[in-house]
Design a protein around this motif. Sequence first.
Motif, PDB file in Angstrom:
ATOM      1  N   MET A 130      -5.425  -9.746  13.980  1.00 48.90           N
ATOM      2  CA  MET A 130      -5.175  -9.955  12.523  1.00 48.90           C
ATOM      3  C   MET A 130      -3.843  -9.497  12.032  1.00 48.90           C
ATOM      4  SD  MET A 130      -8.801  -9.438  10.309  1.00 48.90           S
ATOM      5  CE  MET A 130      -8.089 -10.300   8.766  1.00 48.90           C
ATOM      6  N   GLN A 131      -3.048  -8.871  12.808  1.00 51.73           N
ATOM      7  CA  GLN A 131      -1.772  -8.393  12.354  1.00 51.73           C
ATOM      8  C   GLN A 131      -0.884  -8.697  13.721  1.00 51.73           C
ATOM      9  OE1 GLN A 131      -1.243  -4.852   9.965  1.00 51.73           O
ATOM     10  NE2 GLN A 131      -3.314  -4.592  10.276  1.00 51.73           N
ATOM     11  N   ALA A 132      -0.966 -10.039  14.062  1.00 51.88           N
ATOM     12  CA  ALA A 132      -0.417 -10.330  15.281  1.00 51.88           C
ATOM     13  C   ALA A 132       1.049  -9.956  15.483  1.00 51.88           C
ATOM     14  CB  ALA A 132      -0.831 -11.820  15.543  1.00 51.88           C
ATOM     15  N   ASP A 133       1.803 -10.466  14.407  1.00 48.51           N
ATOM     16  CA  ASP A 133       3.190 -10.507  14.439  1.00 48.51           C
ATOM     17  C   ASP A 133       3.483  -8.996  14.537  1.00 48.51           C
ATOM     18  OD1 ASP A 133       3.785 -13.053  14.181  1.00 48.51           O
ATOM     19  OD2 ASP A 133       3.483 -13.120  12.031  1.00 48.51           O
ATOM     20  N   PHE A 134       3.021  -8.159  13.745  1.00 40.81           N
ATOM     21  CA  PHE A 134       3.382  -6.563  13.880  1.00 40.81           C
ATOM     22  C   PHE A 134       3.050  -6.036  15.402  1.00 40.81           C
ATOM     23  CE2 PHE A 134       1.675  -2.158  13.774  1.00 40.81           C
ATOM     24  CZ  PHE A 134       2.819  -1.544  13.393  1.00 40.81           C
ATOM     25  N   VAL A 135       1.706  -6.314  15.849  1.00 36.34           N
ATOM     26  CA  VAL A 135       1.648  -6.040  17.273  1.00 36.34           C
ATOM     27  C   VAL A 135       2.540  -6.337  18.227  1.00 36.34           C
ATOM     28  CG1 VAL A 135      -0.447  -5.530  18.979  1.00 36.34           C
ATOM     29  CG2 VAL A 135      -0.881  -5.545  16.529  1.00 36.34           C
ATOM     30  N   ALA A 136       2.777  -7.676  18.068  1.00 40.19           N
ATOM     31  CA  ALA A 136       3.701  -8.311  19.029  1.00 40.19           C
ATOM     32  C   ALA A 136       5.237  -7.524  18.847  1.00 40.19           C
ATOM     33  CB  ALA A 136       4.040  -9.893  18.630  1.00 40.19           C
ATOM     34  N   MET A 178       8.719  -5.123  11.010  1.00 45.13           N
ATOM     35  CA  MET A 178       7.689  -5.449   9.962  1.00 45.13           C
ATOM     36  C   MET A 178       7.039  -4.369   9.869  1.00 45.13           C
ATOM     37  SD  MET A 178       5.474  -8.432  11.265  1.00 45.13           S
ATOM     38  CE  MET A 178       4.409  -8.385   9.831  1.00 45.13           C
ATOM     39  N   GLU A 179       6.120  -4.354   8.680  1.00 49.32           N
ATOM     40  CA  GLU A 179       5.024  -3.274   8.332  1.00 49.32           C
ATOM     41  C   GLU A 179       3.689  -3.787   8.970  1.00 49.32           C
ATOM     42  OE1 GLU A 179       4.896  -2.207   4.252  1.00 49.32           O
ATOM     43  OE2 GLU A 179       6.110  -0.378   4.733  1.00 49.32           O
ATOM     44  N   GLY A 180       2.870  -2.596   9.480  1.00 44.03           N
ATOM     45  CA  GLY A 180       1.549  -3.065   9.746  1.00 44.03           C
ATOM     46  C   GLY A 180       0.578  -2.106   9.165  1.00 44.03           C
ATOM     47  N   ARG A 181      -0.512  -2.363   8.843  1.00 43.08           N
ATOM     48  CA  ARG A 181      -1.599  -1.684   8.200  1.00 43.08           C
ATOM     49  C   ARG A 181      -2.414  -0.955   9.283  1.00 43.08           C
ATOM     50  NH1 ARG A 181      -2.946  -0.676   3.048  1.00 43.08           N
ATOM     51  NH2 ARG A 181      -1.140  -1.925   2.114  1.00 43.08           N
ATOM     52  N   ILE A 182      -2.553   0.399   9.119  1.00 41.73           N
ATOM     53  CA  ILE A 182      -3.078   1.139  10.283  1.00 41.73           C
ATOM     54  C   ILE A 182      -4.263   1.760   9.692  1.00 41.73           C
ATOM     55  CG2 ILE A 182      -2.757   2.979  11.900  1.00 41.73           C
ATOM     56  CD1 ILE A 182       0.254   1.603  12.054  1.00 41.73           C
ATOM     57  N   SER A 183      -5.524   1.951  10.410  1.00 37.97           N
ATOM     58  CA  SER A 183      -6.602   2.576   9.958  1.00 37.97           C
ATOM     59  C   SER A 183      -6.557   4.099  10.357  1.00 37.97           C
ATOM     60  CB  SER A 183      -7.883   1.991  10.246  1.00 37.97           C
ATOM     61  OG  SER A 183      -8.982   2.724   9.888  1.00 37.97           O
ATOM     62  N   SER A 184      -6.102   4.328  11.420  1.00 43.98           N
ATOM     63  CA  SER A 184      -6.107   5.646  12.002  1.00 43.98           C
ATOM     64  C   SER A 184      -5.494   5.353  13.518  1.00 43.98           C
ATOM     65  CB  SER A 184      -7.577   6.355  12.161  1.00 43.98           C
ATOM     66  OG  SER A 184      -8.479   5.825  13.295  1.00 43.98           O
ATOM     67  N   VAL A 185      -4.997   6.839  13.899  1.00 46.78           N
ATOM     68  CA  VAL A 185      -4.522   6.779  15.271  1.00 46.78           C
ATOM     69  C   VAL A 185      -5.341   7.946  16.047  1.00 46.78           C
ATOM     70  CG1 VAL A 185      -2.200   5.952  14.659  1.00 46.78           C
ATOM     71  CG2 VAL A 185      -2.753   8.573  14.619  1.00 46.78           C
ATOM     72  N   GLN A 186      -5.030   8.020  17.414  1.00 47.33           N
ATOM     73  CA  GLN A 186      -5.761   9.019  18.183  1.00 47.33           C
ATOM     74  C   GLN A 186      -4.285   9.158  19.325  1.00 47.33           C
ATOM     75  OE1 GLN A 186      -9.012   7.924  20.423  1.00 47.33           O
ATOM     76  NE2 GLN A 186      -9.769   9.758  20.823  1.00 47.33           N
ATOM     77  N   SER A 187      -3.938  10.406  19.213  1.00 49.30           N
ATOM     78  CA  SER A 187      -2.774  10.727  19.799  1.00 49.30           C
ATOM     79  C   SER A 187      -2.844  10.786  21.487  1.00 49.30           C
ATOM     80  CB  SER A 187      -1.793  12.004  19.564  1.00 49.30           C
ATOM     81  OG  SER A 187      -2.737  13.165  19.359  1.00 49.30           O
ATOM     82  N   MET A 188      -4.178  11.171  21.887  1.00 52.75           N
ATOM     83  CA  MET A 188      -4.423  11.191  23.329  1.00 52.75           C
ATOM     84  C   MET A 188      -5.578  10.909  23.647  1.00 52.75           C
ATOM     85  SD  MET A 188      -1.768  12.156  25.489  1.00 52.75           S
ATOM     86  CE  MET A 188      -0.615  11.448  24.420  1.00 52.75           C
TER      87      MET A 188
END
Length: 233
Positions: free
Chosen positions: A80-86, A1-11
């Motif tokens: 708030m996006q529990a299914d995606f994170v699971a 499924m799709e998740g809505r992501i604000s940003s990522v930090q690779s390290m």
Amino acid sequence: MEGRISSVQSMGAVDGPGLRYVVFMQGCPLRCKYCHNPETWSTQGGTTQTADELCRTVTRYKPYFGESGGITVSGGEPLMQADFVAELFEKLHREHIHTVLDTSGAGSLKDAEKVLRHTDLVLCDLKFTTEESYRENCGGSLRHTLEFLKLTEKMGIPVWIRHVVAPGLTDTAEGLLAVKTLCKAFSNIEKIEWLPFKNLCVPKYKSLGLQFQMGDAPALSAARLEALLSETE
Ligand code: SF4
């Protein structure tokens, strides 16, 4: 499924043990006065990715994680996006990648349980220690955090508590002592991380046209935090 992501930090090196790929999810039901990430509040915005896509990206960083690193999913409020994170955590576990959930525990316990089944460590933001101050300064309920913590204890998942020490809100020795006392009630809490308030987020509020509830409050110095903590010993 799709998740809505604000940003990522690779390290990232400050959100859990070792070096970590940190994902900031979009959407938060709280409005903490000292919030550093107002761009995550809206459930819209950010970008979408499937759990498969993100799992593939994170897996590429596996050689850098070493013994203790892995992924941390933060926010906003990841529950708030529990299914995606699971789904993401379950897939990452298949790749033997360590999973950390950074949450305030806001949301339903049913959703939380789905994610916790695939979580190795929880960073739990304990914002205030009374219902009244929690409601007034975050617009949520302390009860949710406490019920969430009970669930982590029942499921045997280790927890690190995080507590922001903010001028005029939580910068008293009595307040810090109340956090310590509350934590003693849970056998699975391994440590407390005290986070001194920083005001570097002011330009973000300006660019979003939002008012920063902390006004021009100064950052909390390491020396002040140390002095407060020494009073609690
Ligand atoms: S829970 Fe986190 S993201 Fe949400 S308002 Fe509070 S500090 Fe900001």
